[in-house]
Design a protein around this motif. Sequence first.
Motif, short mmCIF file in Angstrom:
data_model
loop_
_atom_site.label_atom_id
_atom_site.label_comp_id
_atom_site.label_asym_id
_atom_site.label_seq_id
_atom_site.Cartn_x
_atom_site.Cartn_y
_atom_site.Cartn_z
N LEU A 10 0.82 -1.21 0.00
CA LEU A 10 0.00 0.00 0.00
C LEU A 10 0.86 1.26 0.00
CD1 LEU A 10 -2.85 -0.97 2.47
CD2 LEU A 10 -3.08 -0.49 0.04
N LYS A 11 1.94 1.23 0.77
CA LYS A 11 2.85 2.38 0.83
C LYS A 11 3.44 2.64 -0.55
CE LYS A 11 6.86 4.16 3.38
NZ LYS A 11 7.58 4.69 2.26
N SER A 12 3.88 1.60 -1.22
CA SER A 12 4.44 1.74 -2.56
C SER A 12 3.39 2.26 -3.55
CB SER A 12 4.98 0.39 -3.04
OG SER A 12 5.44 0.48 -4.36
N SER A 13 2.19 1.72 -3.48
CA SER A 13 1.11 2.17 -4.36
C SER A 13 0.77 3.63 -4.10
CB SER A 13 -0.13 1.30 -4.16
OG SER A 13 0.12 -0.01 -4.57
N TRP A 14 0.73 4.03 -2.83
CA TRP A 14 0.43 5.42 -2.48
C TRP A 14 1.51 6.35 -3.02
CZ3 TRP A 14 -3.30 8.56 -1.47
CH2 TRP A 14 -3.04 9.82 -0.93
N GLU A 15 2.77 5.95 -2.91
CA GLU A 15 3.87 6.78 -3.41
C GLU A 15 3.77 6.96 -4.93
OE1 GLU A 15 7.26 4.73 -1.83
OE2 GLU A 15 7.08 5.72 0.12
N LYS A 16 3.42 5.90 -5.65
CA LYS A 16 3.24 6.01 -7.10
C LYS A 16 2.06 6.91 -7.43
CE LYS A 16 5.12 1.42 -8.02
NZ LYS A 16 4.78 0.03 -8.36
N PHE A 17 0.95 6.74 -6.69
CA PHE A 17 -0.24 7.54 -6.90
C PHE A 17 0.06 9.02 -6.68
CE2 PHE A 17 -4.08 9.64 -5.35
CZ PHE A 17 -5.00 9.32 -6.33
N THR A 18 0.75 9.35 -5.58
CA THR A 18 1.03 10.75 -5.28
C THR A 18 2.04 11.35 -6.26
OG1 THR A 18 2.68 10.16 -3.62
CG2 THR A 18 0.43 10.56 -2.85
N ALA A 19 2.92 10.52 -6.81
CA ALA A 19 3.84 11.00 -7.84
C ALA A 19 3.08 11.37 -9.11
CB ALA A 19 4.92 9.96 -8.13
N SER A 20 2.05 10.59 -9.43
CA SER A 20 1.23 10.85 -10.61
C SER A 20 0.23 11.98 -10.40
CB SER A 20 0.47 9.59 -11.01
OG SER A 20 1.34 8.57 -11.40
N HIS A 21 -0.19 12.17 -9.15
CA HIS A 21 -1.24 13.14 -8.83
C HIS A 21 -0.82 14.00 -7.64
CE1 HIS A 21 -3.68 10.66 -11.49
NE2 HIS A 21 -3.32 9.62 -10.77
N PRO A 22 0.21 14.83 -7.79
CA PRO A 22 0.77 15.57 -6.65
C PRO A 22 -0.20 16.56 -6.00
CG PRO A 22 1.72 16.35 -8.70
CD PRO A 22 0.91 15.13 -9.04
N LYS A 23 -1.20 17.01 -6.70
CA LYS A 23 -2.14 17.97 -6.11
C LYS A 23 -3.09 17.32 -5.12
CE LYS A 23 -2.13 21.36 -9.82
NZ LYS A 23 -2.97 22.09 -10.77
N PHE A 24 -3.33 16.01 -5.28
CA PHE A 24 -4.29 15.35 -4.40
C PHE A 24 -3.83 15.32 -2.94
CE2 PHE A 24 -6.45 11.60 -2.58
CZ PHE A 24 -7.76 12.05 -2.68
N PRO A 25 -2.59 14.91 -2.64
CA PRO A 25 -2.16 14.96 -1.24
C PRO A 25 -2.15 16.38 -0.68
CG PRO A 25 -0.55 13.77 -2.57
CD PRO A 25 -1.61 14.28 -3.49
N MET A 26 -1.83 17.36 -1.54
CA MET A 26 -1.86 18.76 -1.08
C MET A 26 -3.30 19.17 -0.74
SD MET A 26 1.08 20.62 -3.45
CE MET A 26 -0.02 20.81 -4.81
N PHE A 27 -4.25 18.70 -1.52
CA PHE A 27 -5.66 18.96 -1.25
C PHE A 27 -6.08 18.35 0.09
CE2 PHE A 27 -10.01 17.22 -1.51
CZ PHE A 27 -10.72 18.39 -1.64
N LEU A 28 -5.69 17.10 0.32
CA LEU A 28 -6.02 16.45 1.59
C LEU A 28 -5.37 17.19 2.77
CD1 LEU A 28 -5.66 12.68 0.64
CD2 LEU A 28 -7.77 14.01 0.90
N GLN A 29 -4.12 17.59 2.60
CA GLN A 29 -3.42 18.31 3.66
C GLN A 29 -4.10 19.64 3.95
OE1 GLN A 29 -0.79 16.91 5.44
NE2 GLN A 29 -1.35 18.55 6.80
N ALA A 30 -4.54 20.34 2.91
CA ALA A 30 -5.24 21.61 3.09
C ALA A 30 -6.56 21.39 3.84
CB ALA A 30 -5.51 22.26 1.74
N ALA A 31 -7.24 20.29 3.54
CA ALA A 31 -8.49 19.98 4.24
C ALA A 31 -8.23 19.78 5.72
CB ALA A 31 -9.16 18.76 3.63
N VAL A 32 -7.15 19.07 6.04
CA VAL A 32 -6.79 18.83 7.45
C VAL A 32 -6.36 20.13 8.12
CG1 VAL A 32 -5.13 17.67 8.95
CG2 VAL A 32 -6.23 16.40 7.11
N ASN A 33 -5.48 20.88 7.46
CA ASN A 33 -4.94 22.11 8.04
C ASN A 33 -6.00 23.18 8.26
OD1 ASN A 33 -2.39 21.00 8.07
ND2 ASN A 33 -1.71 22.04 6.22
N ASN A 34 -7.01 23.22 7.40
CA ASN A 34 -8.06 24.23 7.51
C ASN A 34 -9.26 23.76 8.31
OD1 ASN A 34 -6.88 26.44 5.94
ND2 ASN A 34 -7.00 25.00 4.24
N ASN A 35 -9.14 22.59 8.93
CA ASN A 35 -10.18 22.06 9.81
C ASN A 35 -11.55 21.98 9.13
OD1 ASN A 35 -11.06 20.92 12.24
ND2 ASN A 35 -11.75 22.89 13.00
#
Length: 77
Positions: A10-35
Motif C-alpha cells: 500500500l505504501k508503494s502504491s500510495w507513493e506512485k499515486f502521489t507522484a502521478s497526482h501531486p495535487k491530491f495529497p496537497m488537497f487532503l493536507q489543506a483539508a486537514v490544516n483548515n479544519n
Amino acid sequence: MINPAMIFRLKSSWEKFTASHPKFPMFLQAAVNNNVLREGTILEINITTPEGQNISTNLKINPEDLELIEDLKNMTR
C-alpha cells in the motif's frame, strides 16, 4: 491481524499515486490544516469517464468518520 507485506505494498502504491497526482495529497493536507473535515461537513465525490458518463455521491461526516480520519493521520506520521 494486519499483513505487514500488504502495508508495504500500500505504501508503494500510495507513493506512485502521489507522484502521478501531486495535487491530491496537497488537497487532503489543506483539508486537514483548515479544519474542514469536521462533523456535519459534506464530502462529495464526482467521477467522469472519458466518454462523459458522470456518477456522484456524497456523505455527511459523522464522529466515527472523524475517528477513522484521525487514525489515518496517525498512521502516516
